[in-house]
Design a protein around this motif. Sequence first.
Motif, PDB file in Angstrom:
ATOM      1  N   LEU A 162      17.056  -7.009  35.672  1.00  0.00           N
ATOM      2  CA  LEU A 162      17.713  -6.565  34.438  1.00  0.00           C
ATOM      3  C   LEU A 162      19.213  -6.570  34.674  1.00  0.00           C
ATOM      4  CD1 LEU A 162      16.960  -5.395  31.567  1.00  0.00           C
ATOM      5  CD2 LEU A 162      17.377  -3.139  32.576  1.00  0.00           C
ATOM      6  N   ARG A 163      19.961  -7.107  33.719  1.00  0.00           N
ATOM      7  CA  ARG A 163      21.418  -7.170  33.845  1.00  0.00           C
ATOM      8  C   ARG A 163      22.026  -5.772  33.706  1.00  0.00           C
ATOM      9  NH1 ARG A 163      23.582 -11.055  29.459  1.00  0.00           N
ATOM     10  NH2 ARG A 163      25.546 -10.352  30.400  1.00  0.00           N
ATOM     11  N   GLY A 164      23.147  -5.577  34.418  1.00  0.00           N
ATOM     12  CA  GLY A 164      23.804  -4.283  34.411  1.00  0.00           C
ATOM     13  C   GLY A 164      24.256  -3.838  33.038  1.00  0.00           C
ATOM     14  N   LEU A 165      24.616  -4.793  32.168  1.00  0.00           N
ATOM     15  CA  LEU A 165      25.088  -4.445  30.834  1.00  0.00           C
ATOM     16  C   LEU A 165      24.051  -3.645  30.057  1.00  0.00           C
ATOM     17  CD1 LEU A 165      27.327  -4.766  28.708  1.00  0.00           C
ATOM     18  CD2 LEU A 165      26.191  -6.877  27.965  1.00  0.00           C
ATOM     19  N   TRP A 166      22.770  -3.981  30.267  1.00  0.00           N
ATOM     20  CA  TRP A 166      21.703  -3.286  29.540  1.00  0.00           C
ATOM     21  C   TRP A 166      21.657  -1.809  29.898  1.00  0.00           C
ATOM     22  CZ3 TRP A 166      19.514  -5.163  25.379  1.00  0.00           C
ATOM     23  CH2 TRP A 166      19.474  -6.547  25.202  1.00  0.00           C
ATOM     24  N   ILE A 167      21.746  -1.492  31.193  1.00  0.00           N
ATOM     25  CA  ILE A 167      21.680  -0.067  31.552  1.00  0.00           C
ATOM     26  C   ILE A 167      22.990   0.634  31.242  1.00  0.00           C
ATOM     27  CG2 ILE A 167      19.916  -0.454  33.315  1.00  0.00           C
ATOM     28  CD1 ILE A 167      22.124   0.045  35.421  1.00  0.00           C
ATOM     29  N   LEU A 168      24.108  -0.078  31.334  1.00  0.00           N
ATOM     30  CA  LEU A 168      25.403   0.531  31.045  1.00  0.00           C
ATOM     31  C   LEU A 168      25.510   0.923  29.573  1.00  0.00           C
ATOM     32  CD1 LEU A 168      27.966   1.256  32.608  1.00  0.00           C
ATOM     33  CD2 LEU A 168      28.928  -0.951  31.925  1.00  0.00           C
ATOM     34  N   MET A 169      24.817   0.184  28.707  1.00  0.00           N
ATOM     35  CA  MET A 169      24.791   0.521  27.279  1.00  0.00           C
ATOM     36  C   MET A 169      23.602   1.408  26.932  1.00  0.00           C
ATOM     37  SD  MET A 169      25.769  -3.187  25.601  1.00  0.00           S
ATOM     38  CE  MET A 169      25.377  -2.579  23.966  1.00  0.00           C
ATOM     39  N   GLY A 170      22.434   1.064  27.490  1.00  0.00           N
ATOM     40  CA  GLY A 170      21.197   1.724  27.065  1.00  0.00           C
ATOM     41  C   GLY A 170      21.062   3.160  27.524  1.00  0.00           C
ATOM     42  N   ILE A 171      21.350   3.436  28.799  1.00  0.00           N
ATOM     43  CA  ILE A 171      21.127   4.781  29.330  1.00  0.00           C
ATOM     44  C   ILE A 171      22.037   5.829  28.685  1.00  0.00           C
ATOM     45  CG2 ILE A 171      21.369   6.182  31.435  1.00  0.00           C
ATOM     46  CD1 ILE A 171      19.934   3.961  32.938  1.00  0.00           C
ATOM     47  N   PRO A 172      23.349   5.561  28.457  1.00  0.00           N
ATOM     48  CA  PRO A 172      24.155   6.554  27.742  1.00  0.00           C
ATOM     49  C   PRO A 172      23.667   6.825  26.312  1.00  0.00           C
ATOM     50  CG  PRO A 172      25.567   5.059  28.951  1.00  0.00           C
ATOM     51  CD  PRO A 172      24.189   4.483  29.021  1.00  0.00           C
ATOM     52  N   ILE A 173      23.176   5.796  25.633  1.00  0.00           N
ATOM     53  CA  ILE A 173      22.630   6.012  24.283  1.00  0.00           C
ATOM     54  C   ILE A 173      21.405   6.910  24.350  1.00  0.00           C
ATOM     55  CG2 ILE A 173      21.492   4.866  22.336  1.00  0.00           C
ATOM     56  CD1 ILE A 173      23.346   2.467  22.842  1.00  0.00           C
ATOM     57  N   VAL A 174      20.528   6.625  25.314  1.00  0.00           N
ATOM     58  CA  VAL A 174      19.359   7.483  25.528  1.00  0.00           C
ATOM     59  C   VAL A 174      19.806   8.919  25.801  1.00  0.00           C
ATOM     60  CG1 VAL A 174      17.458   7.989  27.124  1.00  0.00           C
ATOM     61  CG2 VAL A 174      17.835   5.642  26.322  1.00  0.00           C
ATOM     62  N   GLN A 175      20.857   9.063  26.612  1.00  0.00           N
ATOM     63  CA  GLN A 175      21.330  10.388  27.002  1.00  0.00           C
ATOM     64  C   GLN A 175      21.847  11.184  25.813  1.00  0.00           C
ATOM     65  OE1 GLN A 175      20.802  11.294  30.148  1.00  0.00           O
ATOM     66  NE2 GLN A 175      21.508  13.373  29.747  1.00  0.00           N
ATOM     67  N   ILE A 176      22.477  10.521  24.856  1.00  0.00           N
ATOM     68  CA  ILE A 176      22.959  11.223  23.661  1.00  0.00           C
ATOM     69  C   ILE A 176      21.794  11.810  22.872  1.00  0.00           C
ATOM     70  CG2 ILE A 176      24.120  10.918  21.434  1.00  0.00           C
ATOM     71  CD1 ILE A 176      25.868   8.766  22.824  1.00  0.00           C
ATOM     72  N   PHE A 177      20.737  11.039  22.718  1.00  0.00           N
ATOM     73  CA  PHE A 177      19.544  11.577  22.053  1.00  0.00           C
ATOM     74  C   PHE A 177      18.931  12.711  22.882  1.00  0.00           C
ATOM     75  CE2 PHE A 177      19.610   7.355  19.986  1.00  0.00           C
ATOM     76  CZ  PHE A 177      19.522   7.770  18.661  1.00  0.00           C
ATOM     77  N   TRP A 178      18.901  12.508  24.189  1.00  0.00           N
ATOM     78  CA  TRP A 178      18.218  13.454  25.090  1.00  0.00           C
ATOM     79  C   TRP A 178      18.887  14.821  25.079  1.00  0.00           C
ATOM     80  CZ3 TRP A 178      16.740  11.517  30.679  1.00  0.00           C
ATOM     81  CH2 TRP A 178      15.771  12.380  31.229  1.00  0.00           C
ATOM     82  N   VAL A 179      20.234  14.866  25.140  1.00  0.00           N
ATOM     83  CA  VAL A 179      20.939  16.142  25.214  1.00  0.00           C
ATOM     84  C   VAL A 179      20.733  16.970  23.945  1.00  0.00           C
ATOM     85  CG1 VAL A 179      23.153  15.343  24.262  1.00  0.00           C
ATOM     86  CG2 VAL A 179      23.121  17.211  25.928  1.00  0.00           C
ATOM     87  N   ASN A 180      20.356  16.326  22.857  1.00  0.00           N
ATOM     88  CA  ASN A 180      20.115  17.028  21.598  1.00  0.00           C
ATOM     89  C   ASN A 180      18.629  17.247  21.317  1.00  0.00           C
ATOM     90  OD1 ASN A 180      22.887  17.285  20.268  1.00  0.00           O
ATOM     91  ND2 ASN A 180      22.863  15.125  20.871  1.00  0.00           N
TER      92      ASN A 180
END
Length: 505
Positions: A162-180
């Motif tokens: 998996l390319r780094g761009l996917w996790i660099l974009m995907g995981i922070p988006i997931v984290q925004i949902f997760w913290v709420n």
Amino acid sequence: MFITLRNQILKSFLLLVCLVLLALHLSVPINLTAVDIGRHIKNGELVLTGHWPVLYKNYYSFTYPDYPFINHHWFFGVISYVIFRMGGFIGLSVFYIVLLLLTFLLAFDSARRYSNFNMALFFTVVGFILLMSRAEIRPEGCSVFFVALDFWLLQRYFQRSLRGLWILMGIPIVQIFWVNTHIFFFLGPLLVGLFLWQASLAGEGGERLGLLKRLLLLSVAVNLLNPSGIWGMLTPLNGFKKFGYDLAENQSVFFMIHRFGDVLIYKYYVLGAAVLILGMALALRRDGLKSMPMVALGVFITIATFKAVRLIMPFGFLFIPLAAYFFSPYIKNAAVNFSLVLAGIIGIILLVCFVPAHPYLGLSPKVNASAEFFKQSGLKGPIFSNYDIGGYLIYHLGPQEKVFVDNRQEAFPPDFFRKIYIPMQDDAKVWKEMSDQYGFNVIYFYRHDITPWGQSFLIDRVRDPQWAPVFVDDYTIIFSRRGSVNQAVIDRFELPKNIFRVSAV
């Protein structure tokens, strides 16, 4: 080619059977009188209609209405309310089952990537009972899904699929949902940190390490994007506080084995933990420091689950990929491979034998009968209720009818439980004092409250001439105070006290 196709069909069939079995075991009725989902639905409704106080104070209470409370799961309420409006409680059941099935698929694929299909299947069967240990609809189901998703993404990046761009974009988006959505959001940055550590030990190049470092900083920083800002970000630190009320789900495994020795799941967890500990020891002996990040994760989830049984289900989902990682070198042996798939198939056959006779979606039968009686009979509060039933009352009667207490220990000061809530059920003098202070007209109780003070309180109220039982069913009991605004309801619906019996539990 034919053999390869046949093997693929067999693997697909076995995986499908696992999914169906898990779905059937997760298909349990929603006992609305004792779970949180009613309050989450109400949270979502209020947030979407602009009632912002529900985000930061004890909005539903008449005892401590202004007590500061960080609603760290508000977005789960929004999700729940939207799904409820579209599909009712059956829709919520289906949503939660699908969420956990997706979590399982991610965990299974992570295990397969560390080892092979046979080992992933074997550890699925070993951990299966753990996966179904907490089937009620809760925001922590989202946390388990996010853990599995982050783990899968980071694993694929580490394995260069998996390319780094996917996790660099995907995981922070997931984290925004997760913290709420749930308080376990701190596990997101923790996983990133562990994979960064693993990449460093593996001698990864500066560019890949740099990306993971940026991802770690970003996954921490986005936790500020919640209604309470920095205080919402620091909410997990409340886990070290004493709230004054000990929940069964927060007790240790050994406490629950001692208290409920006939419940299999706690003893089975000890077996699963022993398997994982053995795997960690083998990995350390074999790989030394290189295995430390995954060993650290295994130690963390094992100890945390020993301390709080609510984590048995998350432990089960992490058990599958972690066990596969620790034991993966043994797949090189053909005999081991054959034994794994054979044991997996035998395990699936045994699991089929224990499929629930009556899988169920939606609400438990007639669970809303007491709320319907309350509204149709015209009963008026203030209501004294027990801890368990708070979410049910909020869903049916809130926010117009405020509650005395509900099932959020962090929404009340610790002294409230220690000096008011428990003593007023255990001590007749304290009960009279508090009853006079708050002017209770109704007692609305979940009948299966297993606390010693809850049971003694119910027995005392049945015998109390000032209180008349007006409703009882398999879930709840309602009393009304004689001479109050509800006297007309007593005249119509009073139940003879000789129908009640005290029996040993």
